[in-house]
Design a protein around this motif. Structure first.
Motif, mmCIF file in Angstrom:
data_model
loop_
_atom_site.group_PDB
_atom_site.id
_atom_site.type_symbol
_atom_site.label_atom_id
_atom_site.label_comp_id
_atom_site.label_asym_id
_atom_site.label_seq_id
_atom_site.Cartn_x
_atom_site.Cartn_y
_atom_site.Cartn_z
ATOM 1 N N TYR A 214 41.109 -14.128 20.465
ATOM 2 C CA TYR A 214 40.043 -14.343 21.445
ATOM 3 C C TYR A 214 39.293 -13.043 21.727
ATOM 4 O O TYR A 214 38.096 -13.060 22.017
ATOM 5 C CB TYR A 214 40.608 -14.913 22.739
ATOM 6 C CG TYR A 214 41.062 -16.343 22.616
ATOM 7 C CD1 TYR A 214 40.210 -17.326 22.103
ATOM 8 C CD2 TYR A 214 42.338 -16.721 22.997
ATOM 9 C CE1 TYR A 214 40.626 -18.631 21.976
ATOM 10 C CE2 TYR A 214 42.761 -18.033 22.872
ATOM 11 C CZ TYR A 214 41.909 -18.986 22.363
ATOM 12 O OH TYR A 214 42.333 -20.285 22.233
ATOM 13 N N LEU A 217 36.376 -12.668 19.529
ATOM 14 C CA LEU A 217 35.269 -13.575 19.835
ATOM 15 C C LEU A 217 34.604 -13.244 21.163
ATOM 16 O O LEU A 217 33.379 -13.326 21.289
ATOM 17 C CB LEU A 217 35.786 -15.019 19.863
ATOM 18 C CG LEU A 217 36.355 -15.557 18.552
ATOM 19 C CD1 LEU A 217 36.992 -16.929 18.774
ATOM 20 C CD2 LEU A 217 35.273 -15.636 17.484
ATOM 21 N N ASP A 218 35.432 -12.870 22.140
ATOM 22 C CA ASP A 218 34.906 -12.651 23.489
ATOM 23 C C ASP A 218 35.746 -11.585 24.185
ATOM 24 O O ASP A 218 36.663 -11.911 24.948
ATOM 25 C CB ASP A 218 34.931 -13.962 24.276
ATOM 26 C CG ASP A 218 34.264 -13.831 25.641
ATOM 27 O OD1 ASP A 218 33.495 -12.877 25.829
ATOM 28 O OD2 ASP A 218 34.534 -14.682 26.512
ATOM 29 N N PRO A 219 35.466 -10.299 23.957
ATOM 30 C CA PRO A 219 36.259 -9.225 24.566
ATOM 31 C C PRO A 219 36.219 -9.305 26.094
ATOM 32 O O PRO A 219 35.204 -9.696 26.680
ATOM 33 C CB PRO A 219 35.561 -7.951 24.066
ATOM 34 C CG PRO A 219 34.796 -8.370 22.862
ATOM 35 C CD PRO A 219 34.381 -9.783 23.111
ATOM 36 N N SER A 221 35.528 -8.612 29.764
ATOM 37 C CA SER A 221 34.413 -7.855 30.348
ATOM 38 C C SER A 221 34.894 -6.646 31.130
ATOM 39 O O SER A 221 34.140 -5.680 31.308
ATOM 40 C CB SER A 221 33.582 -8.770 31.255
ATOM 41 O OG SER A 221 34.397 -9.320 32.293
ATOM 42 N N ARG A 228 37.421 -1.287 23.674
ATOM 43 C CA ARG A 228 37.034 -2.430 22.848
ATOM 44 C C ARG A 228 36.677 -1.987 21.427
ATOM 45 O O ARG A 228 37.086 -2.609 20.438
ATOM 46 C CB ARG A 228 35.843 -3.144 23.473
ATOM 47 C CG ARG A 228 36.210 -4.159 24.547
ATOM 48 C CD ARG A 228 34.977 -4.902 25.008
ATOM 49 N NE ARG A 228 34.304 -4.216 26.103
ATOM 50 C CZ ARG A 228 33.085 -4.489 26.520
ATOM 51 N NH1 ARG A 228 32.369 -5.401 25.905
ATOM 52 N NH2 ARG A 228 32.557 -3.841 27.523
ATOM 53 N N LYS A 232 38.728 -2.985 17.988
ATOM 54 C CA LYS A 232 38.041 -3.658 16.887
ATOM 55 C C LYS A 232 38.135 -2.835 15.605
ATOM 56 O O LYS A 232 38.344 -3.390 14.516
ATOM 57 C CB LYS A 232 36.578 -3.892 17.253
ATOM 58 C CG LYS A 232 35.826 -4.722 16.219
ATOM 59 C CD LYS A 232 34.418 -5.072 16.686
ATOM 60 C CE LYS A 232 33.704 -5.941 15.658
ATOM 61 N NZ LYS A 232 32.336 -6.305 16.093
#
Length: 258
Positions: A214, A217-219, A221, A228, A232
């Protein structure tokens, strides 16, 4: 409706090539090492998140009865098992042999290492698995100890037909500047590299509710942009290696194309 390029219509029976195409192979990934704290659970976690990120399922087994970190991270998909009991062995082996096309991932506790591999040799697991279109793959985790290369050779001799990926985690089991010289002491397996993480970025991996699939797809906030980016950059080459493995095996299995 017009026939396709091969001259067959949609209602026509499949040709010989389609009939010869084998069903999807099920893989059993055995993440293991004879010694603890070398990154075995991390690899099991990464493999699991890789399949989830590619929108596929998996079945996981955590063989550590005391610190089942892997099972806790994937509740409902991975479970804790006791390989010291006959019932635990039955539960694991029977599920591994199900040819459902879904990956099976074992986080093998170091104290169960000898028992597990003795078991699968005694019961003829590899031969039975292949008769069910199930293919085991060993991810043997290297470490700087002198005993590790010997254990890798013993395993390769015991299971010579099973593909082994020599896995080294630069953060959990660092080899230092002698990395290549030390890895040369192992059998000539293909290698899987798990890079080291900055300590601050590594701490972001610790929460049990952090899903790496997940995250891509959607780090979160509330996570630092620097963290981040670091996560990645760490994940991308690892997942690329998993994809390369799958592509290579798919091409090897595609003899029906020839």
């Amino acid at each position: 409706m017009l026939p396709g390029r091969d001259g067959r219509g949609p209602g026509d029976p499949p040709d010989d090539a389609e009939e010869a195409r084998p069903p999807p192979r099920s893989y059993v990934f055995i993440c293991c090492a004879p010694h603890g704290r070398v990154g075995v659970s991390t690899t099991a976690r990464l493999l699991s998140d890789y399949f989830l990120a590619s929108r596929r399922g998996f079945v996981g087994f955590d063989a550590d009865p005391h610190e089942p970190d892997y099972a806790q991270r994937f509740s409902g998909r991975a479970r804790n098992v006791d390989l010291n009991s006959t019932q635990g062995q039955i539960d694991v082996i029977d599920r591994l042999l199900v040819p459902d096309g879904e990956a099976k991932i074992i986080d093998l506790w170091s104290r169960s290492y000898d028992r597990f591999f003795t078991l699968i040799q005694d019961i003829g697991f590899v031969e039975e698995a292949r008769s069910q279109n199930v293919e085991p793959v060993i991810l043997f985790h290297a470490d700087p100890s002198q005993a590790s290369p010997s254990a890798a050779y013993q395993l390769a001799q015991a299971l010579p037909t099973v593909e082994t990926l020599l896995t080294y985690n630069e953060g959990a089991a660092p080899f230092g500047p002698q990395l290549q010289d030390r890895l040369a002491l192992y059998p000539p397996h293909r290698r899987l590299k798990i890079g080291a993480l900055d300590a601050l970025v590594g701490r972001a991996l610790q929460p049990l509710d952090l899903s790496l699939s997940y995250f891509l797809l959607d780090p979160p906030s509330d996570m630092s942009l620097v963290v981040r980016a670091g996560l990645k950059a760490w994940l991308t080459p690892i997942f690329a290696q998993f994809r390369a493995f799958e592509m290579r095996r798919a091409l090897e299995d595609a003899s029906w194309l020839i």
